[in-house]
Design an enzyme around this catalytic site. Structure first.
Site, short mmCIF file in Angstrom:
data_model
loop_
_atom_site.label_atom_id
_atom_site.label_comp_id
_atom_site.label_asym_id
_atom_site.label_seq_id
_atom_site.Cartn_x
_atom_site.Cartn_y
_atom_site.Cartn_z
N GLU A 1 -0.88 5.16 13.94
CA GLU A 1 -0.52 6.33 13.14
C GLU A 1 -0.80 7.62 13.89
O GLU A 1 0.00 8.57 13.83
CB GLU A 1 -1.26 6.33 11.81
CG GLU A 1 -0.87 7.51 10.92
CD GLU A 1 -1.59 7.55 9.59
OE1 GLU A 1 -1.17 8.34 8.72
OE2 GLU A 1 -2.56 6.79 9.41
N PHE B 1 1.65 -3.51 4.11
CA PHE B 1 2.00 -4.82 4.65
C PHE B 1 3.49 -5.08 4.47
O PHE B 1 4.07 -4.75 3.45
CB PHE B 1 1.20 -5.91 3.96
CG PHE B 1 -0.20 -6.09 4.48
CD1 PHE B 1 -0.73 -5.27 5.45
CD2 PHE B 1 -0.99 -7.12 3.99
CE1 PHE B 1 -2.01 -5.44 5.93
CE2 PHE B 1 -2.29 -7.31 4.46
CZ PHE B 1 -2.80 -6.47 5.43
N HIS C 1 -2.63 7.97 6.42
CA HIS C 1 -2.90 6.67 5.82
C HIS C 1 -4.31 6.23 6.23
O HIS C 1 -5.08 5.77 5.39
CB HIS C 1 -1.84 5.66 6.26
CG HIS C 1 -1.95 4.34 5.59
ND1 HIS C 1 -1.83 4.17 4.23
CD2 HIS C 1 -2.16 3.08 6.10
CE1 HIS C 1 -1.96 2.89 3.92
NE2 HIS C 1 -2.16 2.21 5.04
N HIS D 1 -9.77 2.11 0.46
CA HIS D 1 -8.32 1.95 0.38
C HIS D 1 -7.92 1.41 -1.00
O HIS D 1 -8.22 0.26 -1.34
CB HIS D 1 -7.84 1.01 1.47
CG HIS D 1 -6.35 0.94 1.63
ND1 HIS D 1 -5.47 1.71 0.88
CD2 HIS D 1 -5.58 0.21 2.48
CE1 HIS D 1 -4.24 1.43 1.25
NE2 HIS D 1 -4.28 0.53 2.21
N LYS E 1 -9.65 8.32 3.02
CA LYS E 1 -10.11 6.95 2.83
C LYS E 1 -11.50 6.74 3.42
O LYS E 1 -12.15 5.74 3.15
CB LYS E 1 -9.13 5.96 3.43
CG LYS E 1 -7.81 5.83 2.66
CD LYS E 1 -6.96 4.70 3.22
CE LYS E 1 -5.65 4.55 2.46
NZ LYS E 1 -4.67 5.62 2.76
N CYS F 1 0.81 -1.22 0.00
CA CYS F 1 0.00 0.00 0.00
C CYS F 1 0.84 1.28 0.00
O CYS F 1 0.29 2.38 0.00
CB CYS F 1 -0.94 -0.01 1.19
SG CYS F 1 -1.98 -1.48 1.24
#
Length: 429
Positions: free
Chosen positions: A326, A417, A315, A355, A350, A177
């Site tokens: 975050e 990831f 994010h 996403h 988002k 991502c």
């Protein structure tokens, strides 16, 4: 050797909230969600049956939008497009729109100085799934000779190079991502250190496929708020229960400042900082240490102080662990500045786009640039009951309504990831 300045001269987007920058930005600012029931396949047996699909998109028409093109050229492109996975369509269209907006003219003299950096987090799963089923049913002789080039990740960059005659660096970084952010950041580096004068950069994704959704469902990573799709993505809300897969692409045209200035380009923003890090922990790290390091590295690269940043596009995927980590990382990086209402804010777009995996960083970089140019911070929608641990950090998360602001510097975060992190910093020009 001093680093050369890098500016943005074009932007292109394909997304669940719109397939041009003006439409997508309007919907993000107004909080109009692009999440709805999955239509790409029968998802009735899945625990998650909602996603952010691209609507109203016909690849050939989108590619030629706003141009007067001969029928024979349209037919040639249409023939090509039949041999490509949808993620490649999205990337080619977004990249072409960014390229055309820039007004850059490729010549024999400059072609070798103009390149492409564009990847995907997953790539051509739609084509891979279909070909696998066909192989099992009909045997190897029925597999298309175009199978490999229609599905491999680097063919967004490859086709953009072919279609526009770009003979400079041609790369496709893949980092889950964080893919688009890393491609934009590395394109910046290539320009800064003289390997190129201009680069198309970003990412694309078509992730709403049966195996991808099945895998994320099995991992219990996605929201199951199927009966309320527009409110399912809810970053930092106490009721958040996972992210939502989305499709699309986000691409930027980057140029060296003097190169752009000399040709009279319309400069949209300056890309001043890029930072990376690895969590070295697990698939994702709950502490946020890696996110913090990426942001600190980006600020150092930009040569600015935390207090210079007015807005962070987080994010913010709507996962219980990731959102909190975050938020804590942002608070650690920006200190007391992060708590000053009217001087600093964070939001997650988002909440309406879902996403876009490998495309997310490109789409969100565009939203950061628009925030700088329009003086508007897009909202975090569906933030009704803030997580108490996040609320205790004292930050403005722009809940449910856009805020006007004089923004000089904006930051965009992307994490993936494997513990791969990337942060971009943009400045208004």
């Amino acid at each position: 050797m001093s680093k050369r300045r890098v500016v943005v001269t074009g932007m292109g987007i394909v997304s669940p909230v719109g397939n041009d920058v003006a439409t997508a930005w309007k919907n993000v600012v107004e909080g109009n969600s692009g999440i709805g029931p999955v239509t790409a396949f029968d998802a009735s047996a899945y625990t998650t049956r909602i996603a952010g699909e691209v609507e109203g998109f016909e690849a050939v028409d989108a590619y030629f939008a706003g141009t007067d093109t001969p029928d024979d050229e349209r037919r040639a492109i249409a023939k090509d497009f039949k041999r490509m996975d949808p993620f490649i369509h999205y990337g080619i269209v977004a990249g072409t729109h960014a390229f055309r907006q820039s007004g850059l003219v490729v010549t024999d003299e400059n072609a070798g100085r103009i390149g492409v950096a564009a990847g995907a987090g997953i790539g051509g799963l739609h084509t891979i799934e279909g070909t696998t089923l066909e192989l099992a049913e009909k045997g190897p002789r029925k597999v298309s000779p175009f199978y490999v080039p229609s599905s491999i990740i680097n063919m967004v960059a490859g086709n953009l190079s072919i279609y526009h005659g770009l003979k400079g660096p041609n790369i496709a970084l893949v980092s889950a991502c964080t893919t688009a952010a890393h491609n934009i950041g590395m394109a910046m580096r290539l320009i800064q250190y003289g390997d190129a004068d201009a680069m198309l950069a970003g990412g694309a994704e078509f992730a709403t496929t049966p195996t991808a959704m099945a895998g994320f469902c099995s991992a219990k990573a996605m929201s199951t708020r199927n009966d309320d799709p527009t409110h399912a993505s809810r970053p930092w809300d106490v009721g958040r229960d996972g992210f939502l897969l989305s499709n699309g692409a986000g691409m930027l045209m980057l140029e060296e400042y003097e190169f752009a200035k000399a040709r009279g380009a319309n400069i949209l923003a300056e890309l001043i900082g890029f930072g990376m890090s690895g969590d070295a922990y697990h698939i994702t790290a709950p502490s946020g240490d890696g996110a913090e390091l990426a942001m600190r590295n980006a600020l150092h690269d930009a040569g600015i102080q935390p207090s210079d940043v007015r807005y962070v596009n987080a994010h913010g995927t709507s996962t219980p662990v990731g959102d909190l980590g975050e938020a804590k990382a942002i608070r650690n990086v920006f200190g007391e500045h992060a708590t000053k209402k009217g001087q600093f804010a964070v939001s997650s777009t988002k909440s309406v786009t879902g996403h876009l995996l490998g495309a997310a960083g490109g789409v969100e970089a565009i939203f950061c640039i628009q925030a700088l140019r329009e003086g508007i911070m897009p909202p975090t929608m569906n933030l009704v009951d803030m997580d108490p641990e996040v609320a205790a950090l004292g930050m403005d998360l722009v809940p449910n309504k856009a805020e006007k602001a004089d923004i000089e510097v904006a930051m965009s975060n992307s994490f993936g990831f494997g513990g791969t992190n990337g942060t971009l910093v943009f400045r208004r020009v």
